[in-house]
Write a protein that holds these residues in place. Structure first.
Motif, PDB file in Angstrom:
ATOM      1  N   LYS A 217     -33.386  10.859   3.579  1.00 48.19           N
ATOM      2  CA  LYS A 217     -32.916  11.869   4.342  1.00 48.19           C
ATOM      3  C   LYS A 217     -34.179  12.582   5.007  1.00 48.19           C
ATOM      4  CE  LYS A 217     -29.975  15.724   4.644  1.00 48.19           C
ATOM      5  NZ  LYS A 217     -29.075  16.899   4.086  1.00 48.19           N
ATOM      6  N   ASN A 218     -35.059  13.053   4.386  1.00 42.97           N
ATOM      7  CA  ASN A 218     -36.093  13.788   5.061  1.00 42.97           C
ATOM      8  C   ASN A 218     -37.046  12.870   6.206  1.00 42.97           C
ATOM      9  OD1 ASN A 218     -35.799  15.778   3.308  1.00 42.97           O
ATOM     10  ND2 ASN A 218     -37.466  15.290   2.013  1.00 42.97           N
ATOM     11  N   THR A 219     -36.994  11.503   5.612  1.00 43.99           N
ATOM     12  CA  THR A 219     -37.547  10.675   6.937  1.00 43.99           C
ATOM     13  C   THR A 219     -36.627  10.642   8.176  1.00 43.99           C
ATOM     14  OG1 THR A 219     -38.552   9.298   5.191  1.00 43.99           O
ATOM     15  CG2 THR A 219     -38.337   8.343   7.342  1.00 43.99           C
ATOM     16  N   THR A 220     -35.287  10.402   7.951  1.00 43.16           N
ATOM     17  CA  THR A 220     -34.174  10.551   8.946  1.00 43.16           C
ATOM     18  C   THR A 220     -34.445  11.894   9.831  1.00 43.16           C
ATOM     19  OG1 THR A 220     -32.706   9.184   7.745  1.00 43.16           O
ATOM     20  CG2 THR A 220     -31.903  10.358   9.587  1.00 43.16           C
ATOM     21  N   VAL A 221     -34.684  12.831   9.117  1.00 50.30           N
ATOM     22  CA  VAL A 221     -34.595  14.198  10.083  1.00 50.30           C
ATOM     23  C   VAL A 221     -35.937  14.275  10.619  1.00 50.30           C
ATOM     24  CG1 VAL A 221     -34.943  16.721   9.609  1.00 50.30           C
ATOM     25  CG2 VAL A 221     -33.262  15.349   8.217  1.00 50.30           C
ATOM     26  N   TYR A 222     -36.972  13.820  10.012  1.00 52.04           N
ATOM     27  CA  TYR A 222     -38.157  13.580  10.592  1.00 52.04           C
ATOM     28  C   TYR A 222     -38.419  12.744  12.011  1.00 52.04           C
ATOM     29  CZ  TYR A 222     -43.587  12.820  11.265  1.00 52.04           C
ATOM     30  OH  TYR A 222     -44.718  12.908  12.104  1.00 52.04           O
ATOM     31  N   ILE A 223     -38.054  11.548  11.918  1.00 49.59           N
ATOM     32  CA  ILE A 223     -37.991  10.878  12.927  1.00 49.59           C
ATOM     33  C   ILE A 223     -36.957  11.088  14.175  1.00 49.59           C
ATOM     34  CG2 ILE A 223     -37.101   8.223  13.696  1.00 49.59           C
ATOM     35  CD1 ILE A 223     -37.928   7.334  10.963  1.00 49.59           C
ATOM     36  N   ASP A 224     -35.819  11.795  13.673  1.00 46.18           N
ATOM     37  CA  ASP A 224     -34.781  12.267  14.644  1.00 46.18           C
ATOM     38  C   ASP A 224     -35.722  13.541  15.503  1.00 46.18           C
ATOM     39  OD1 ASP A 224     -32.091  12.584  15.537  1.00 46.18           O
ATOM     40  OD2 ASP A 224     -32.392  14.622  15.022  1.00 46.18           O
ATOM     41  N   HIS A 225     -36.377  14.336  14.801  1.00 47.05           N
ATOM     42  CA  HIS A 225     -37.048  15.463  15.374  1.00 47.05           C
ATOM     43  C   HIS A 225     -37.844  15.000  16.473  1.00 47.05           C
ATOM     44  CE1 HIS A 225     -38.882  19.277  15.916  1.00 47.05           C
ATOM     45  NE2 HIS A 225     -40.043  18.822  15.481  1.00 47.05           N
ATOM     46  N   ILE A 226     -38.737  13.977  15.687  1.00 48.42           N
ATOM     47  CA  ILE A 226     -39.883  13.361  16.812  1.00 48.42           C
ATOM     48  C   ILE A 226     -39.162  12.662  18.027  1.00 48.42           C
ATOM     49  CG2 ILE A 226     -41.584  11.674  17.237  1.00 48.42           C
ATOM     50  CD1 ILE A 226     -42.455  13.848  15.391  1.00 48.42           C
TER      51      ILE A 226
END
Length: 261
Positions: A217-226
């Protein structure tokens, strides 16, 4: 009816309108097929190439008309130089944005399968700044064309006539709505074609991770933010490029050369 009100069609009747409808539909289907063939043969994006060809075909006549006005003194040399400089900057900017990427580093953990070791290498995820291409501009143009087309059928109504004039290309309301719709459709199209959750799941499945970011989930949030940040910059750039021809006409006063599609 709209073409008749514009004075383009001199022939009326159901038979002619039906023939015109069939001709336009067949021509549209042929262009879509031709664009798909160009794409399949690896030449490039077929529809974009066809649109680009239509724009290029108008340039020689526009240059000749601009040169004639310059010779007779109806336009000055400074507006022409301004147009050339801005055009060169815009072309360079479009190329830079179209090729621009945000590369997210990805590291794969080492895995031992049988007697062989896999993984351990580093790579990156290329996130394009302009993920949507020219699709938002096409969608925004089509949406704004619809109310103006409907208003043509009710020219006797003052409200519809005022709406048609307000939504004419180059008017302030048209430009504001045009830029806003481009930004909205850029995010909409990017959200449809790009799924950060699937990308994060695939990375986790094959043992990949972004340094400093926990998989899942943290990776998903990070990619979505970028992706949201770079999409915003790409959307604003598309909006500026779309309304820039109208701004150039106001500044330079040159109406014979329309730098846009």
């Amino acid at each position: 009816v709209w073409l008749q009100n514009m004075g383009v069609l001199m022939i009326s009747g159901f038979g002619f309108r039906f023939l015109l409808l069939i001709t336009l539909t067949a021509g549209t289907c042929f262009l879509m097929w031709l664009g798909e063939q160009i794409t399949d043969f690896g030449i490039g994006n077929g529809i974009s190439i066809i649109i680009f060809g239509g724009i290029i075909a108008r340039i020689p006549s526009q240059l000749v008309q601009t040169a004639k006005l310059l010779q007779v003194g109806e336009i000055g040399i400074l507006p022409v130089i301004t147009l050339i400089v801005v055009s060169a900057v815009v072309i360079g900017g479009v190329i830079a944005i179209q090729k621009g990427q945000r590369r997210i580093p990805v590291q794969y953990a080492k895995r031992v399968i049988g007697r062989r070791m896999y993984g351990g290498q580093g790579t990156h995820i290329p996130l394009r700044v302009n993920q949507a291409g020219v699709i938002p501009i096409i969608f925004a143009s089509a949406i704004l064309l619809f109310p103006a087309t409907i208003a043509q059928f009710f020219q006797n109504l003052a409200f519809m006539k005022s709406m048609s004039e307000a939504l004419s290309p180059g008017q302030p309301l048209y430009l504001i709505l045009y830029a806003t719709l481009i930004v909205v459709f850029t995010f909409f199209y990017t959200a449809i074609t790009f799924n950060p959750a699937n990308m994060a799941d695939n990375m986790k499945k094959y043992g990949g991770f972004i340094p400093g970011i926990r998989p899942g989930k943290n990776t998903t949030v990070y990619i979505d933010h970028i992706m949201t940040r770079i999409t915003l910059s790409g959307a604003l750039f598309l909006a500026v490029i779309a309304i820039l021809p109208n701004i150039l006409i106001k500044i330079t006063g040159i109406t014979t050369f329309y730098f846009g599609g």
